[in-house]
Enzyme design. Sequence first.
Site, mmCIF file in Angstrom:
data_model
loop_
_atom_site.group_PDB
_atom_site.id
_atom_site.type_symbol
_atom_site.label_atom_id
_atom_site.label_comp_id
_atom_site.label_asym_id
_atom_site.label_seq_id
_atom_site.Cartn_x
_atom_site.Cartn_y
_atom_site.Cartn_z
ATOM 1 N N ARG A 107 -5.890 0.459 3.435
ATOM 2 C CA ARG A 107 -6.557 1.243 4.492
ATOM 3 C C ARG A 107 -5.588 2.337 4.897
ATOM 4 O O ARG A 107 -4.478 2.056 5.353
ATOM 5 C CB ARG A 107 -6.886 0.364 5.698
ATOM 6 N N HIS B 106 -15.801 4.321 3.477
ATOM 7 C CA HIS B 106 -15.575 2.923 3.883
ATOM 8 C C HIS B 106 -16.554 2.027 3.104
ATOM 9 O O HIS B 106 -17.482 1.464 3.669
ATOM 10 C CB HIS B 106 -15.783 2.798 5.400
ATOM 11 N N GLN C 2 -17.350 -1.821 4.049
ATOM 12 C CA GLN C 2 -18.229 -1.979 5.209
ATOM 13 C C GLN C 2 -19.684 -1.857 4.787
ATOM 14 O O GLN C 2 -20.541 -2.637 5.226
ATOM 15 C CB GLN C 2 -17.881 -0.899 6.252
ATOM 16 N N ASP D 5 -21.820 4.929 14.756
ATOM 17 C CA ASP D 5 -20.386 4.640 14.662
ATOM 18 C C ASP D 5 -19.714 5.415 15.785
ATOM 19 O O ASP D 5 -20.311 6.319 16.386
ATOM 20 C CB ASP D 5 -19.871 5.090 13.271
ATOM 21 N N CYS E 226 -20.636 -0.521 12.613
ATOM 22 C CA CYS E 226 -19.516 -1.133 11.872
ATOM 23 C C CYS E 226 -18.504 -1.774 12.809
ATOM 24 O O CYS E 226 -17.764 -2.654 12.400
ATOM 25 C CB CYS E 226 -18.849 -0.080 10.994
ATOM 26 N N ARG F 156 -18.627 -8.970 6.352
ATOM 27 C CA ARG F 156 -17.446 -8.363 5.716
ATOM 28 C C ARG F 156 -16.729 -9.413 4.872
ATOM 29 O O ARG F 156 -16.288 -9.140 3.763
ATOM 30 C CB ARG F 156 -16.477 -7.821 6.782
HETATM 31 N N1 NVA Z 1 -15.303 5.891 11.547
HETATM 32 C C1 NVA Z 1 -14.416 4.841 12.039
HETATM 33 C C2 NVA Z 1 -14.731 3.547 11.366
HETATM 34 C C3 NVA Z 1 -13.923 2.374 11.861
HETATM 35 C C4 NVA Z 1 -14.228 1.111 11.124
HETATM 36 C C5 NVA Z 1 -12.978 5.239 11.827
HETATM 37 O O1 NVA Z 1 -12.647 5.765 10.768
HETATM 38 O O2 NVA Z 1 -12.172 5.035 12.740
HETATM 39 N N1 CP Z 2 -15.433 -2.079 10.785
HETATM 40 C C1 CP Z 2 -14.116 -2.141 10.536
HETATM 41 O O1 CP Z 2 -13.614 -1.749 9.467
HETATM 42 O O2 CP Z 2 -13.398 -2.707 11.541
HETATM 43 P P1 CP Z 2 -11.811 -2.745 11.684
HETATM 44 O O3 CP Z 2 -11.348 -1.335 11.913
HETATM 45 O O4 CP Z 2 -11.569 -3.639 12.867
HETATM 46 O O5 CP Z 2 -11.227 -3.305 10.423
#
Ligand code: NVA
Ligand code: CP
Length: 306
Positions: free
Chosen positions: A102, A129, A132, A224, A264, A292
């Site tokens: 990540r 992502h 997800q 989101d 998400c 997940r």
């Molecule tokens: N769009 C959000 C998703 C978090 C799971 C981010 O990138 O922070």
């Molecule tokens: N939805 C998701 O990826 O959550 P986290 O950022 O908590 O891993």
Amino acid sequence: MKDLISLHDLTPEEVEDLLNLGIKLKAEQKAGKEHHILKGKTLGMIFTKSSTRTRISFEVGMTQLGGYPLFLSSNDIQLGRGETIYDTAKVMERMLDGIMIRTYSHQDVLDLAKHADIPVINALTDLLHPCQVLADLMTAYEHKGKLKGLKLAYIGDGNNMAHSLMYGCAKAGLDCAVATPDDYQCDADVVANAKDDFKKYGSELILTNDPKEAIKDADVVYTDTWVSMGMEAEKEERQRVFMPYQVNGELFKLAAPDAVFMHCLPAYRGFEVTEDVIDGPQSIIFDEAENRLHAQKAVMVRLMAD
Ligand code: NVA
Ligand code: CP
């Protein structure tokens, strides 16, 4: 399939296979059946951004599969101090069986996958992502009994979630309507790829700046955060611009009467969604979060099993 970087890279059959395997592994786990398919394998998990769901689901998933999850915070590994992606990939492939990452830059994940001869799983970049969305498709299927022919409406920021949802819907046969403010539209290259996919596989993509148009008769309503990780400096401006895109009770009424609400997570109540919707009877956010675990176990099995 060596890696999971983008759902755009998968065939509809591969997506369907992952969803079916996720459903099977979930049933086995609920029935208390041990499935140590990855016994003796180690997954390195690189995080340069925060996480609740992703870290927990990969760690627990790897453990349930009989393998070992190795958490690698970028604060602690040399990558965070400037070691190259190339050297990191070459070292990791000598000792690990797979890498989950990540991070911010999507190119870094592509480079890692190019240089490492072990599977690389994208656990969120600024662009995509995919893990997800596999969980999301699995959850929508469980609640609706089908995916083909459903309409998913995504309302909000044209971000990593919007991108992966478009790719996922095209491969799974859902129509997808995305409503974003004009200045926060989806990435042009992702849209071009997604348009090709929708055309090829036969469902519809609607891109609009009108949340009411997007949500009309939708079976799945998705939003989101307006302030993704890394965007914190823009928080106030974004909260102002995105307010007309809030998924509240009044907007949600325009969806199909039996629509489900998805997010998400993490969610910010009172901003992208109101309490009556996210905590209401049509919200399936915690099934989605749980899935997940199951969907990613399917990914790890397909990529890492002998
Ligand atoms: N769009 C959000 C998703 C978090 C799971 C981010 O990138 O922070
Ligand atoms: N939805 C998701 O990826 O959550 P986290 O950022 O908590 O891993």
